[in-house]
Design a protein around this motif. Structure first.
Motif, mmCIF file in Angstrom:
data_model
loop_
_atom_site.group_PDB
_atom_site.id
_atom_site.type_symbol
_atom_site.label_atom_id
_atom_site.label_comp_id
_atom_site.label_asym_id
_atom_site.label_seq_id
_atom_site.Cartn_x
_atom_site.Cartn_y
_atom_site.Cartn_z
ATOM 1 N N CYS A 302 0.857 -1.189 0.000
ATOM 2 C CA CYS A 302 0.000 0.000 0.000
ATOM 3 C C CYS A 302 0.891 1.237 0.000
ATOM 4 O O CYS A 302 1.659 1.445 0.949
ATOM 5 C CB CYS A 302 -0.898 -0.023 1.230
ATOM 6 N N PHE A 303 0.785 2.045 -1.053
ATOM 7 C CA PHE A 303 1.664 3.193 -1.213
ATOM 8 C C PHE A 303 0.873 4.495 -1.219
ATOM 9 O O PHE A 303 -0.271 4.542 -1.675
ATOM 10 C CB PHE A 303 2.462 3.076 -2.517
ATOM 11 N N GLY A 331 -0.017 -7.829 -4.442
ATOM 12 C CA GLY A 331 -1.109 -6.935 -4.797
ATOM 13 C C GLY A 331 -0.658 -5.509 -4.515
ATOM 14 O O GLY A 331 0.130 -5.270 -3.590
ATOM 15 N N ILE A 332 -1.124 -4.560 -5.308
ATOM 16 C CA ILE A 332 -0.689 -3.169 -5.169
ATOM 17 C C ILE A 332 -1.912 -2.278 -4.960
ATOM 18 O O ILE A 332 -2.863 -2.321 -5.748
ATOM 19 C CB ILE A 332 0.081 -2.680 -6.415
ATOM 20 N N VAL A 333 -1.860 -1.464 -3.902
ATOM 21 C CA VAL A 333 -2.901 -0.475 -3.640
ATOM 22 C C VAL A 333 -2.253 0.903 -3.638
ATOM 23 O O VAL A 333 -1.275 1.138 -2.924
ATOM 24 C CB VAL A 333 -3.595 -0.726 -2.283
ATOM 25 N N ARG A 334 -2.804 1.808 -4.463
ATOM 26 C CA ARG A 334 -2.351 3.200 -4.445
ATOM 27 C C ARG A 334 -3.452 4.058 -3.849
ATOM 28 O O ARG A 334 -4.598 4.027 -4.295
ATOM 29 C CB ARG A 334 -2.012 3.687 -5.853
ATOM 30 N N LEU A 335 -3.090 4.822 -2.834
ATOM 31 C CA LEU A 335 -4.057 5.682 -2.170
ATOM 32 C C LEU A 335 -4.359 6.896 -3.030
ATOM 33 O O LEU A 335 -3.584 7.237 -3.939
ATOM 34 C CB LEU A 335 -3.503 6.121 -0.815
ATOM 35 N N PRO A 336 -5.487 7.580 -2.785
ATOM 36 C CA PRO A 336 -5.774 8.814 -3.534
ATOM 37 C C PRO A 336 -4.637 9.825 -3.402
ATOM 38 O O PRO A 336 -3.943 9.858 -2.382
ATOM 39 C CB PRO A 336 -7.057 9.323 -2.864
ATOM 40 N N GLU A 354 -10.535 -0.209 3.997
ATOM 41 C CA GLU A 354 -10.800 -1.634 3.798
ATOM 42 C C GLU A 354 -11.227 -1.926 2.364
ATOM 43 O O GLU A 354 -10.846 -2.945 1.791
ATOM 44 C CB GLU A 354 -11.887 -2.107 4.771
ATOM 45 N N GLU A 355 -12.009 -1.025 1.762
ATOM 46 C CA GLU A 355 -12.467 -1.239 0.388
ATOM 47 C C GLU A 355 -11.295 -1.222 -0.588
ATOM 48 O O GLU A 355 -11.249 -2.006 -1.539
ATOM 49 C CB GLU A 355 -13.495 -0.168 0.016
ATOM 50 N N LEU A 356 -10.338 -0.324 -0.353
ATOM 51 C CA LEU A 356 -9.153 -0.300 -1.216
ATOM 52 C C LEU A 356 -8.341 -1.584 -1.063
ATOM 53 O O LEU A 356 -7.881 -2.166 -2.059
ATOM 54 C CB LEU A 356 -8.282 0.907 -0.888
ATOM 55 N N LEU A 357 -8.164 -2.022 0.174
ATOM 56 C CA LEU A 357 -7.373 -3.229 0.414
ATOM 57 C C LEU A 357 -8.068 -4.476 -0.127
ATOM 58 O O LEU A 357 -7.407 -5.476 -0.419
ATOM 59 C CB LEU A 357 -7.102 -3.391 1.906
ATOM 60 N N ALA A 358 -9.388 -4.426 -0.274
ATOM 61 C CA ALA A 358 -10.135 -5.589 -0.756
ATOM 62 C C ALA A 358 -9.987 -5.801 -2.259
ATOM 63 O O ALA A 358 -10.294 -6.886 -2.763
ATOM 64 C CB ALA A 358 -11.615 -5.445 -0.400
ATOM 65 N N SER A 359 -9.530 -4.792 -2.986
ATOM 66 C CA SER A 359 -9.418 -4.939 -4.452
ATOM 67 C C SER A 359 -8.101 -4.359 -4.949
ATOM 68 O O SER A 359 -8.083 -3.366 -5.693
ATOM 69 C CB SER A 359 -10.595 -4.249 -5.138
ATOM 70 N N PRO A 360 -6.984 -4.955 -4.561
ATOM 71 C CA PRO A 360 -5.687 -4.455 -5.031
ATOM 72 C C PRO A 360 -5.475 -4.746 -6.510
ATOM 73 O O PRO A 360 -6.047 -5.698 -7.054
ATOM 74 C CB PRO A 360 -4.684 -5.225 -4.170
ATOM 75 N N ALA A 361 -4.667 -3.920 -7.153
ATOM 76 C CA ALA A 361 -4.272 -4.187 -8.534
ATOM 77 C C ALA A 361 -3.213 -5.287 -8.547
ATOM 78 O O ALA A 361 -2.483 -5.470 -7.577
ATOM 79 C CB ALA A 361 -3.719 -2.914 -9.173
ATOM 80 N N SER A 362 -3.135 -6.009 -9.656
ATOM 81 C CA SER A 362 -2.116 -7.055 -9.766
ATOM 82 C C SER A 362 -0.754 -6.412 -10.028
ATOM 83 O O SER A 362 -0.651 -5.260 -10.459
ATOM 84 C CB SER A 362 -2.449 -8.010 -10.909
ATOM 85 N N LEU A 363 0.289 -7.181 -9.771
ATOM 86 C CA LEU A 363 1.649 -6.702 -10.038
ATOM 87 C C LEU A 363 1.807 -6.383 -11.525
ATOM 88 O O LEU A 363 2.376 -5.359 -11.901
ATOM 89 C CB LEU A 363 2.652 -7.759 -9.575
ATOM 90 N N LEU A 364 1.286 -7.281 -12.386
ATOM 91 C CA LEU A 364 1.437 -7.082 -13.829
ATOM 92 C C LEU A 364 0.726 -5.816 -14.300
ATOM 93 O O LEU A 364 1.293 -5.020 -15.059
ATOM 94 C CB LEU A 364 0.909 -8.307 -14.576
ATOM 95 N N ASP A 365 -0.508 -5.601 -13.847
ATOM 96 C CA ASP A 365 -1.253 -4.414 -14.273
ATOM 97 C C ASP A 365 -0.581 -3.136 -13.784
ATOM 98 O O ASP A 365 -0.539 -2.127 -14.495
ATOM 99 C CB ASP A 365 -2.691 -4.476 -13.756
ATOM 100 N N THR A 366 -0.043 -3.172 -12.564
ATOM 101 C CA THR A 366 0.639 -1.991 -12.038
ATOM 102 C C THR A 366 1.891 -1.688 -12.840
ATOM 103 O O THR A 366 2.194 -0.526 -13.143
ATOM 104 C CB THR A 366 1.002 -2.212 -10.559
#
Length: 628
Positions: A302-303, A331-336, A354-366
């Motif tokens: 989470c960044f 999994g990658i989560v970027r905050l606003p 919690e909603e952001l952490l529930a749907s992280p982006a994949s490493l490949l997509d990031t």
């Protein structure tokens, strides 16, 4: 004294569930085992054993440990007796005592005492009259008394000699070695942490091994955060802040969140998210990633939503790519933009986090999005640069299957981006009346090249099948373009035909599934039922997967042949090495042939199964041998 490496090897060689199962009845539960806890009376199982992670844990009484701890706590053995019994079972010899290692262990124990004494003093200083502005800072951050106590907040006074006076029972060299004091040539040593809000850094067993300090003066030119230096106790590359608390929590949530700093960890914990850790002010290391993957298969990074957060995400991705293994990713989560976890929670509540952490982006997509947005992409040269950057990342992946899949998916994304759909060209399907996109016909020169590969004496079953498969599924040509292009450069006979297919594919709309019409006179493969991608009625996804495997076999073949030739040429100079290399390469060729044979037999078996499903009345009657 036993080294940590030797003890890790012992734990790896002994299956935890088999040892515990001798005295406790275990039941399989997914990838783990469960049982009623042997350490306290219970009727509903809350005791779990994980061979993969190497520990047991009771969610009822909190009992936790590895196989050695089990032997000492449940069997009542001493540490060395437990080690000796397990070593005998694992076929390992217990190393002879090392006086120097014993001395180092004693030194570490003493340094632990120093750190624990310093921690107690920092906590007392926060509560005393000198800690007033540190308490004000904590109140402004919204941390309550429970959070302050749990995480051990303290305060280091501004006096350069305050710590030395407070823990005077320890000699100066120990304070310096513990990282609490700084020695300067020809000057009196002084306290490292001064006028800072202090946090203890603990190891996986909860022992204080170092400290982090946050500056309290907003206009100070000193670093905002200051950590202990590496010491015999504290190695920042091996340590994750809060792991001793987050580990047990993650076993319940089935996730592990990695944030940028320890204040982020505490903000999440204060909001009820206990499964967060942080590196020690540096990019994630190989050893920290290995620690995370022992806990969960896909840790969530989470960044913060700023440029620094984006750079941190890319550093983590670059570190992880060579280490990827099947089932392990990130999994990658970027905050606003402009927000850290504490800001987001205060602004939108814990539910938003919690909603952001529930749907992280994949490493490949990031990775794709970061490189696509890294530079302007206005010219063909810009787009070629994007492709080169993506493939440079792919080349760092060591696992061959993961590397091939990343290459394929990133090239598909690149093709869809670099070759946007053109105005529809269509041809009329006169039976249905529906217009369908038309694939451009092959040029006469390209058609001639394909006929040369598949016809006459140049016939090659695998190459002919792959070419027929690529004509049928042209979306796979650009997906494997790099592999095919390298193959074409090394094969003077088949290469020109492959080049023609790549040229034809570049004229198609991205994602087009319209087959390329085979040129007139093109010979079919010798056995068009051998491969799923050539058989009618095969599921398209399955057909593409088998085609990808056939491509990999075709591409590897000339490289193997060249390597065998080179090994043979070295025979006179190095007969033993040459023979071993030839043997290894020929075994690899046999393995490829076996894979081809399996592919064929599997398809034949499926064809037979399909044939058996035909109604009896539709099958030709077989002669009755019993009646002649």
């Amino acid at each position: 004294m036993l080294s940590p490496q030797w003890l890790d090897e012992l734990r790896a060689r002994v299956t935890l569930s088999s040892v515990i199962g001798r005295t406790t009845k275990l039941q399989k539960a997914g990838h783990e085992w469960k049982a009623c806890c042997p350490f306290h009376n219970e009727k509903t199982p809350s005791f779990t054993v994980s061979d993969q992670k190497g520990f047991y844990h009771c969610f009822g009484c909190g009992a936790h440990g590895d196989v050695i701890r089990w032997m000492t706590d449940q069997r009542g053995l001493s540490f060395m007796d437990a080690v000796k019994e397990l070593a005998a079972e694992a076929g390992m010899e217990v190393p002879a005592p090392d006086p120097r290692a014993a001395q180092q262990a004693e030194q570490r124990a003493t340094l632990n005492d120093v750190c624990e004494a310093a921690q107690a003093w920092f906590v007392a200083s926060l509560a005393g009259e000198r800690g007033g502005h540190a308490r004000e800072y904590l109140a402004k951050r919204g941390f309550n008394a429970r959070t302050i106590e749990r995480f051990g907040f303290g305060y280091a006074p501004v006096d350069r000699q305050a710590l030395k006076a407070a823990v005077s029972q320890f000699e100066e060299p120990l304070l310096i070695e513990a990282g609490l004091r700084i020695a300067v040539d020809d000057k009196e040593p002084y306290d490292r942490f001064r006028d800072r809000l202090m946090l203890p850094i603990q190891d996986a067993r909860g022992r204080v091994i170092g400290f982090g300090g946050r500056i309290l003066q907003a206009d100070s030119k000193a670093p905002k955060y200051l950590n202990s230096p590496d010491t015999p106790l504290f190695d920042k590359g091996r340590t994750l802040y809060n792991l001793h608390r987050a580990g047990p929590a993650s076993r319940q949530t089935k996730r592990m969140v990695v944030v940028e700093g320890y204040m982020d960890v505490i903000a999440l914990a204060a909001a009820g998210m206990e499964d967060a850790v942080a590196p020690m002010g540096t990019a994630l290391t190989d050893r920290q990633l290995a620690l995370l993957w022992r806990m969960v298969d896909t840790p969530i990074l989470c960044f913060d939503g700023d440029a620094a957060g984006q750079r941190a995400a890319m550093r983590a991705i670059q570190r992880a790519l060579p280490l990827l293994q099947p089932g392990h990713s990130l999994g990658i989560v970027r905050l606003p933009t402009g927000l850290d976890p504490d800001d987001l929670i205060k602004q939108s509540g814990a539910k938003a986090m919690e909603e952001l952490l529930a749907s992280p982006a994949s490493l490949l997509d990031t990775l794709w999005e970061a490189e696509r947005n890294a530079q302007p992409l206005n010219t063909p040269e810009d787009k070629a640069g994007l492709k080169a950057r993506l493939l440079t990342h792919v080349d760092t992946i060591e696992h061959p299957d993961i590397k091939a899949l990343y290459r394929r998916e990133l090239l598909e994304k690149f093709s869809a981006f670099a070759f946007p759909p053109r105005a529809a060209r269509s041809q009329r399907d006169w039976k249905s009346g529906i217009a369908k996109p038309a694939a451009p016909p092959l040029s006469p020169e390209a058609a001639s090249r394909l006929r040369a590969v598949t016809g006459g004496g140049a016939r090659d079953g695998l190459a002919a099948a792959v070419i027929a498969g690529l004509l049928r599924f042209p979306d796979q040509i650009l997906a494997h373009a790099d592999e095919l292009h390298r193959f074409a450069n090394h094969d003077g006979r088949i290469g020109p035909a492959i080049d023609s297919l790549i040229e034809a594919a570049e004229m198609l709309d991205p994602g087009s599934e319209t087959p390329i019409s085979a040129p007139q006179g093109l010979s079919p493969p010798p056995d068009n039922t051998r491969f799923a991608f050539l058989r009618e009625g095969t599921d398209p996804q399955e057909a593409r997967e088998v085609l990808a495997e056939a491509i990999s076999l075709l591409v590897e073949r000339p490289a193997l042949e060249a390597a065998i030739e080179a090994a043979t040429a070295r025979f006179e100079a190095d007969p033993e090495g040459s023979f071993a290399e030839q043997k290894r390469l020929r075994e690899r060729m046999l393995e490829n042939q076996r894979r081809l044979g399996q592919m064929a037999s599997k398809r034949a078996a499926q064809a037979a199964h399909d044939d058996s499903d035909v109604p009896t009345a539709d099958k030709p009657r077989q002669p009755d041998e019993s009646t002649g």
